[in-house]
Design a protein around this motif. Structure first.
Motif, PDB file in Angstrom:
ATOM      1  N   ARG A  56      71.781   4.424  -9.859  1.00  0.00           N
ATOM      2  CA  ARG A  56      70.762   4.425  -8.599  1.00  0.00           C
ATOM      3  C   ARG A  56      69.171   4.895  -9.312  1.00  0.00           C
ATOM      4  NH1 ARG A  56      74.820   2.767  -6.736  1.00  0.00           N
ATOM      5  NH2 ARG A  56      75.762   3.154  -4.965  1.00  0.00           N
ATOM      6  N   ARG A  57      68.316   4.583  -8.260  1.00  0.00           N
ATOM      7  CA  ARG A  57      67.141   5.219  -8.427  1.00  0.00           C
ATOM      8  C   ARG A  57      67.355   6.536  -8.072  1.00  0.00           C
ATOM      9  NH1 ARG A  57      62.364   5.527  -5.005  1.00  0.00           N
ATOM     10  NH2 ARG A  57      63.531   4.387  -3.564  1.00  0.00           N
ATOM     11  N   ALA A  58      66.833   7.541  -8.882  1.00  0.00           N
ATOM     12  CA  ALA A  58      67.121   9.033  -8.384  1.00  0.00           C
ATOM     13  C   ALA A  58      66.374   9.974  -9.149  1.00  0.00           C
ATOM     14  CB  ALA A  58      68.660   9.227  -8.966  1.00  0.00           C
ATOM     15  N   VAL A  59      66.355  11.140  -8.588  1.00  0.00           N
ATOM     16  CA  VAL A  59      65.891  12.359  -9.378  1.00  0.00           C
ATOM     17  C   VAL A  59      67.127  13.442  -9.685  1.00  0.00           C
ATOM     18  CG1 VAL A  59      64.578  14.596  -9.011  1.00  0.00           C
ATOM     19  CG2 VAL A  59      63.607  12.499  -8.067  1.00  0.00           C
ATOM     20  N   VAL A  60      67.058  14.152 -11.044  1.00  0.00           N
ATOM     21  CA  VAL A  60      67.892  14.900 -11.439  1.00  0.00           C
ATOM     22  C   VAL A  60      67.758  16.215 -11.321  1.00  0.00           C
ATOM     23  CG1 VAL A  60      69.630  15.326 -13.389  1.00  0.00           C
ATOM     24  CG2 VAL A  60      68.587  12.904 -13.023  1.00  0.00           C
ATOM     25  N   VAL A  61      68.723  17.115 -10.661  1.00  0.00           N
ATOM     26  CA  VAL A  61      68.376  18.359 -10.696  1.00  0.00           C
ATOM     27  C   VAL A  61      69.386  19.220 -11.532  1.00  0.00           C
ATOM     28  CG1 VAL A  61      69.947  18.552  -8.526  1.00  0.00           C
ATOM     29  CG2 VAL A  61      68.123  20.473  -8.871  1.00  0.00           C
ATOM     30  N   VAL A  74      69.553   5.743 -12.946  1.00  0.00           N
ATOM     31  CA  VAL A  74      70.216   6.834 -13.429  1.00  0.00           C
ATOM     32  C   VAL A  74      71.713   6.444 -13.241  1.00  0.00           C
ATOM     33  CG1 VAL A  74      70.950   9.163 -13.147  1.00  0.00           C
ATOM     34  CG2 VAL A  74      68.555   8.667 -12.500  1.00  0.00           C
ATOM     35  N   VAL A  75      72.327   6.250 -14.478  1.00  0.00           N
ATOM     36  CA  VAL A  75      73.786   6.061 -14.522  1.00  0.00           C
ATOM     37  C   VAL A  75      74.463   7.181 -14.779  1.00  0.00           C
ATOM     38  CG1 VAL A  75      75.521   4.836 -15.967  1.00  0.00           C
ATOM     39  CG2 VAL A  75      73.573   3.894 -15.784  1.00  0.00           C
ATOM     40  N   PHE A  76      75.390   7.452 -13.446  1.00  0.00           N
ATOM     41  CA  PHE A  76      75.902   8.929 -13.259  1.00  0.00           C
ATOM     42  C   PHE A  76      77.486   8.806 -12.933  1.00  0.00           C
ATOM     43  CE2 PHE A  76      73.737   7.724  -9.418  1.00  0.00           C
ATOM     44  CZ  PHE A  76      74.811   8.197  -8.251  1.00  0.00           C
ATOM     45  N   LEU A  90      66.012   8.004  -1.661  1.00  0.00           N
ATOM     46  CA  LEU A  90      66.096   8.551  -2.956  1.00  0.00           C
ATOM     47  C   LEU A  90      67.174   9.374  -3.382  1.00  0.00           C
ATOM     48  CD1 LEU A  90      64.606   8.328  -5.882  1.00  0.00           C
ATOM     49  CD2 LEU A  90      63.649  10.558  -5.075  1.00  0.00           C
ATOM     50  N   GLU A  91      68.153   9.049  -4.439  1.00  0.00           N
ATOM     51  CA  GLU A  91      69.297  10.141  -4.542  1.00  0.00           C
ATOM     52  C   GLU A  91      68.889  11.358  -5.585  1.00  0.00           C
ATOM     53  OE1 GLU A  91      72.856   8.128  -5.148  1.00  0.00           O
ATOM     54  OE2 GLU A  91      72.675   6.525  -3.691  1.00  0.00           O
ATOM     55  N   VAL A  92      69.401  12.442  -5.306  1.00  0.00           N
ATOM     56  CA  VAL A  92      69.345  13.299  -6.144  1.00  0.00           C
ATOM     57  C   VAL A  92      70.781  13.946  -6.650  1.00  0.00           C
ATOM     58  CG1 VAL A  92      68.561  15.919  -6.455  1.00  0.00           C
ATOM     59  CG2 VAL A  92      67.295  14.391  -4.837  1.00  0.00           C
ATOM     60  N   SER A  97      76.058  15.245 -14.192  1.00  0.00           N
ATOM     61  CA  SER A  97      77.065  13.874 -13.826  1.00  0.00           C
ATOM     62  C   SER A  97      76.021  12.996 -14.797  1.00  0.00           C
ATOM     63  CB  SER A  97      76.865  13.579 -12.261  1.00  0.00           C
ATOM     64  OG  SER A  97      75.414  13.245 -11.978  1.00  0.00           O
ATOM     65  N   VAL A  98      75.199  13.082 -15.148  1.00  0.00           N
ATOM     66  CA  VAL A  98      74.143  11.911 -15.832  1.00  0.00           C
ATOM     67  C   VAL A  98      74.779  11.653 -17.165  1.00  0.00           C
ATOM     68  CG1 VAL A  98      71.975  11.386 -16.244  1.00  0.00           C
ATOM     69  CG2 VAL A  98      72.262  12.620 -14.407  1.00  0.00           C
ATOM     70  N   TYR A  99      74.850  10.037 -17.331  1.00  0.00           N
ATOM     71  CA  TYR A  99      75.150   9.745 -18.615  1.00  0.00           C
ATOM     72  C   TYR A  99      74.014   9.150 -19.429  1.00  0.00           C
ATOM     73  CZ  TYR A  99      80.409   9.921 -17.357  1.00  0.00           C
ATOM     74  OH  TYR A  99      81.596  10.214 -17.037  1.00  0.00           O
ATOM     75  N   ALA A 100      73.118   8.419 -18.510  1.00  0.00           N
ATOM     76  CA  ALA A 100      72.151   7.711 -18.990  1.00  0.00           C
ATOM     77  C   ALA A 100      70.889   7.393 -18.158  1.00  0.00           C
ATOM     78  CB  ALA A 100      72.464   6.168 -19.615  1.00  0.00           C
ATOM     79  N   VAL A 101      69.969   7.085 -18.496  1.00  0.00           N
ATOM     80  CA  VAL A 101      68.636   7.060 -17.747  1.00  0.00           C
ATOM     81  C   VAL A 101      67.847   5.866 -18.346  1.00  0.00           C
ATOM     82  CG1 VAL A 101      68.693   9.466 -16.819  1.00  0.00           C
ATOM     83  CG2 VAL A 101      67.379   8.885 -19.064  1.00  0.00           C
ATOM     84  N   PHE A 102      67.268   5.062 -17.541  1.00  0.00           N
ATOM     85  CA  PHE A 102      66.466   3.795 -17.930  1.00  0.00           C
ATOM     86  C   PHE A 102      65.087   3.675 -17.076  1.00  0.00           C
ATOM     87  CE2 PHE A 102      70.612   2.952 -19.307  1.00  0.00           C
ATOM     88  CZ  PHE A 102      70.683   2.671 -20.818  1.00  0.00           C
ATOM     89  N   GLU A 103      64.294   3.181 -17.667  1.00  0.00           N
ATOM     90  CA  GLU A 103      63.062   2.748 -16.953  1.00  0.00           C
ATOM     91  C   GLU A 103      62.945   1.204 -17.063  1.00  0.00           C
ATOM     92  OE1 GLU A 103      60.746   4.730 -14.953  1.00  0.00           O
ATOM     93  OE2 GLU A 103      62.200   5.993 -15.347  1.00  0.00           O
ATOM     94  N   ALA A 104      62.840   0.743 -15.911  1.00  0.00           N
ATOM     95  CA  ALA A 104      62.572  -0.712 -15.751  1.00  0.00           C
ATOM     96  C   ALA A 104      61.258  -1.142 -15.659  1.00  0.00           C
ATOM     97  CB  ALA A 104      63.625  -1.279 -14.650  1.00  0.00           C
ATOM     98  N   LYS A 105      60.630  -2.142 -16.355  1.00  0.00           N
ATOM     99  CA  LYS A 105      59.170  -2.694 -16.268  1.00  0.00           C
ATOM    100  C   LYS A 105      59.231  -4.141 -16.641  1.00  0.00           C
ATOM    101  CE  LYS A 105      58.082   1.437 -15.523  1.00  0.00           C
ATOM    102  NZ  LYS A 105      57.586   2.009 -14.362  1.00  0.00           N
ATOM    103  N   GLN A 106      57.989  -4.680 -16.328  1.00  0.00           N
ATOM    104  CA  GLN A 106      58.012  -6.242 -16.552  1.00  0.00           C
ATOM    105  C   GLN A 106      57.691  -6.416 -18.138  1.00  0.00           C
ATOM    106  OE1 GLN A 106      58.542  -8.976 -14.810  1.00  0.00           O
ATOM    107  NE2 GLN A 106      58.883  -8.016 -12.838  1.00  0.00           N
TER     108      GLN A 106
END
Length: 239
Positions: A56-61, A74-76, A90-92, A97-106
């Motif tokens: 999901r697109r998310a913020v981590v807390v 965010v892969v969680f 948006l999910e928080v 719970s987080v395994y991985a984070v990625f940015e997606a660009k062109q």
């Protein structure tokens, strides 16, 4: 009908590549292009990752009340993670719970690599709790929180050659909490950081599929997220 595994894998890649290409051609504004690319990658991960994971697109807390920057992907964990907040689309999610984070660009460029590295560091800097784990024959020691994977996924490259020295040089510029572990340039291939901190670059006609398989393999190696101390978050009820 004759089934072919190579054809199936090629079809998976072509589906992602074509959707990314369409997003670039149809969306006029750079922000819209970025949002469209993000949606394509989130859709692929949602379709093909095992059910224990969510993307999901998310913020981590964290339990100290600190927040990451907004992350495209965010892969969680949703099997053992006890809560996810939803706020205006948006999910928080809790840091544990987080395994991985990625940015997606062109397009992958030096600027986009730096941007993704900063996003990764904002997540890795968060505090993660870990409690002893009760089981049928006793209690296991708390799990040491696993390294959080990070990366950047794009359609194309801003360099010629697309996966040459410019790519690896920029990936190596910042390591530690800023390191990018793996990524995909869908039109050309993949890159992945090994245990020595070096990058292996692979040209591939099925780059999106290769990226997906490498991500799943690395997620398997991380096993399960630590047991979250929910009372550490509950303490904020008194704030």
């Amino acid at each position: 009908m004759t089934w072919s595994l190579p054809a199936l894998l090629q079809g998976l890649h072509k589906g992602i590549h074509n959707r990314l290409h369409t997003a670039r051609e149809v969306a006029g504004h750079p922000v819209l292009k970025g949002d469209a690319a993000e949606t394509v990658w989130l859709s692929m991960l949602g379709d093909y990752l095992p059910e224990r994971y969510r993307a999901r697109r998310a913020v981590v807390v964290d339990s100290n009340g600190a927040f990451s920057q907004q992350i495209d992907i965010v892969v969680f964990d949703r099997q053992y993670s006890p809560f996810v907040f939803h706020q205006d689309g948006l999910e928080v999610v809790p840091a544990e719970s987080v395994y991985a984070v990625f940015e997606a660009k062109q397009v992958i460029t030096a600027e986009e690599i730096t941007y993704a590295q900063d996003k990764a560091a904002s997540v890795r800097a968060l505090h993660r709790t870990s409690l002893p784990i009760p089981h049928a024959t006793g209690v296991a020691d708390p799990k040491v929180p696993h390294p959080i994977l990070a990366g950047l996924v794009t359609l194309d490259s801003g360099w010629k050659p697309p996966l040459g020295d410019s790519l690896t040089k920029n990936l190596l510029t910042r390591q530690g909490e800023h390191a990018l572990d793996l990524g995909c340039v869908a039109a050309h291939g993949t890159y992945a950081r090994n245990c020595d901190g070096d990058y292996q670059v692979e040209e591939s006609a099925m780059a999106a599929t290769a990226f997906l398989f490498e991500l799943i393999a690395r997620l398997q190696a991380l096993a399960t997220v630590p047991m979250i101390d929910i009372r550490a978050y509950a303490a904020w009820l008194k704030a």
